[in-house]
Design an enzyme around this catalytic site. Structure first.
Site, PDB file in Angstrom:
ATOM      1  CG  ASP A  26      -1.888  -1.271   0.975  1.00 55.70           C
ATOM      2  OD1 ASP A  26      -2.629  -1.259   0.335  1.00 55.70           O
ATOM      3  OD2 ASP A  26      -1.793  -1.859   2.157  1.00 55.70           O
ATOM      4  CB  SER A  57      -3.284  -3.303  -3.829  1.00 57.69           C
ATOM      5  OG  SER A  57      -3.196  -3.253  -2.486  1.00 57.69           O
ATOM      6  CB  SER A 175      -3.558  -9.141   5.432  1.00 49.02           C
ATOM      7  OG  SER A 175      -2.521  -9.663   4.352  1.00 49.02           O
TER       8      SER A 175
END
Ligand SMILES: *[C@@H]1O[C@H](CO)[C@@H](O)[C@H](O)[C@H]1NC(C)=O
Ligand SMILES: *[C@@H]1O[C@H](CO)[C@@H](O)[C@H](O)[C@H]1NC(C)=O
Ligand SMILES: *[C@@H]1O[C@H](CO)[C@@H](O)[C@H](O)[C@H]1NC(C)=O
Ligand SMILES: *[C@@H]1O[C@H](CO)[C@@H](O)[C@H](O)[C@H]1NC(C)=O
Length: 333
Positions: A26, A57, A175
């Site tokens: 990101d 991404s 994540s």
């Protein structure tokens, strides 16, 4: 006596200082990565953050390098602007770098340029120490989950981890379930209910456990990585209740394992994308088939973090290999 010994052993273990490359997909301006940088550094580790200058991404393991010396467009959130160099570091911190590349190529850039050029000697003025060996690559925490092999092959977060494993460097992909694309200048704070801060603390707990157990040994077996997915926490959890999610051992494939697909939407006469469970992903081919899938943990439990172990040997197992070999017998020598 035993208690004293344990206390001393614990104190000793908890001051292990390791060399960590931190990256994400990101971009180096994301709140998640900045919060994790802060916590890992506060925990005493020597952290080198090197991450894409822009949002990458879904770029998996692609290996982009800058095509020009200077940026042709602004980086994420305009923090690094058009015309500035294609790679560089924070003016006041040599340990935080951006690179106009992908997550996977950012790790190689760190290994093959930043470390040999800038971390080969101690320089007290720059507050940096020698990085003689990289103990671990931490990728993430991503803004959004990366579940199942369906995303293993797509995720830039996981791409950076696999690319590091190819090089024999242990790697873990983290994540989060917080998917807001947030700029650290807007959102980095000390609020204990901020998801990025909870994730950062849990990452330190996780890697420190591995470091303490492994001491001077490699953090993980060769070619073996971990895919970790956090649930909604803090302000994003129901009644702000999830502040210390529980670790749960899981597997990548299995129930609910899904991947992107497309469908035709008649009403708007357009092709749209959708994530669906797929037969090839639900089946168990390797590993411990009794474990719950990470997709199941994230979809059907609350306040639990999935921990799936993977390996970068993509060959099929012997049984599958032999069954295909039999089919090809007539044309194989
Ligand atoms: C460290 O890097 C600098 C800059 O590239 C170089 O001049 C120096 O020779 C290197 N030192 C060692 C010990 O490799
Ligand atoms: C080094 O650390 C000092 C004190 O924390 C800080 O004021 C200074 O800006 C740092 N310098 C660099 C180049 O990071
Ligand atoms: C999402 O991120 C943007 C950019 O940093 C920020 O302005 C906004 O407040 C964030 N929204 C939430 C709900 O955190
Ligand atoms: C969640 O649980 C339901 C009911 O058991 C099941 O049908 C579904 O597949 C599960 N979802 C995932 C993603 O595993």
């Amino acid at each position: 006596m035993l208690n004293i010994f344990i206390t001393i052993a614990f104190l000793f273990a908890s001051v292990l200082s390791k060399n960590i490359i931190l990256t994400n997909d990101d971009g180096f301006t994301a709140t998640n990565i900045r919060s994790t940088y802060k916590e890992l550094t506060n925990a005493g580790h020597n952290v080198l953050l090197v991450a894409p200058v822009s949002q990458r991404s879904g770029w998996s393991g692609k290996f982009d390098v800058p095509a020009t010396k200077d940026l042709l467009i602004d980086g994420e959130f305009g923090y690094i602007q058009k015309g500035q160099p294609s790679w560089g570091h924070e003016a006041d911190n040599m340990n935080i770098w951006y690179f106009n590349g992908t997550p996977a190529s950012s790790v190689s850039f760190a290994l093959n340029y930043v470390i040999p050029q800038f971390f080969n000697s101690t320089d007290s003025q720059d507050n940096k120490t020698v990085i003689d060996k990289v103990d671990l690559v931490v990728s993430g925490p991503n803004e959004g989950t990366n579940l199942s092999p369906g995303y293993f092959t797509i995720s830039g977060t996981i791409g950076a981890a696999t690319s590091s494993l190819y090089r024999g460097i242990p790697a873990i992909a983290f994540s989060g379930s917080n998917s807001n694309n947030s700029f650290f200048k807007d959102s980095l704070n000390d609020d204990p209910l901020e998801p990025s801060n909870i994730y950062a603390k849990k990452i330190v707990e996780f890697v420190d456990d591995l470091f303490d157990k492994q001491g001077d040994n490699s953090v993980l077996p060769l070619g073996t990585g971990i895919n970790v997915n956090f649930p909604k926490v803090g302000y994003e959890s129901d009644n702000d209740e999830c502040t210390d999610p529980k670790w749960v051992f899981s597997r990548l494939s299995g129930e609910g394992a899904s991947a992107p697909d497309v469908y035709y939407d008649e009403e708007s006469d357009s092709i749209k994308s959708v994530t669906v469970p797929l037969r090839g992903l639900i089946n168990c081919f390797n590993g411990d088939c009794s474990l719950p899938s990470e997709s199941f943990i994230l979809a059907n439990t609350t306040c639990q973090t999935s921990v799936s172990v993977f390996n970068i040997d993509y060959d099929a197992n012997t049984e599958l290999t032999n069954s295909v070999k039999t089919l090809l017998e007539p044309i194989l020598n």
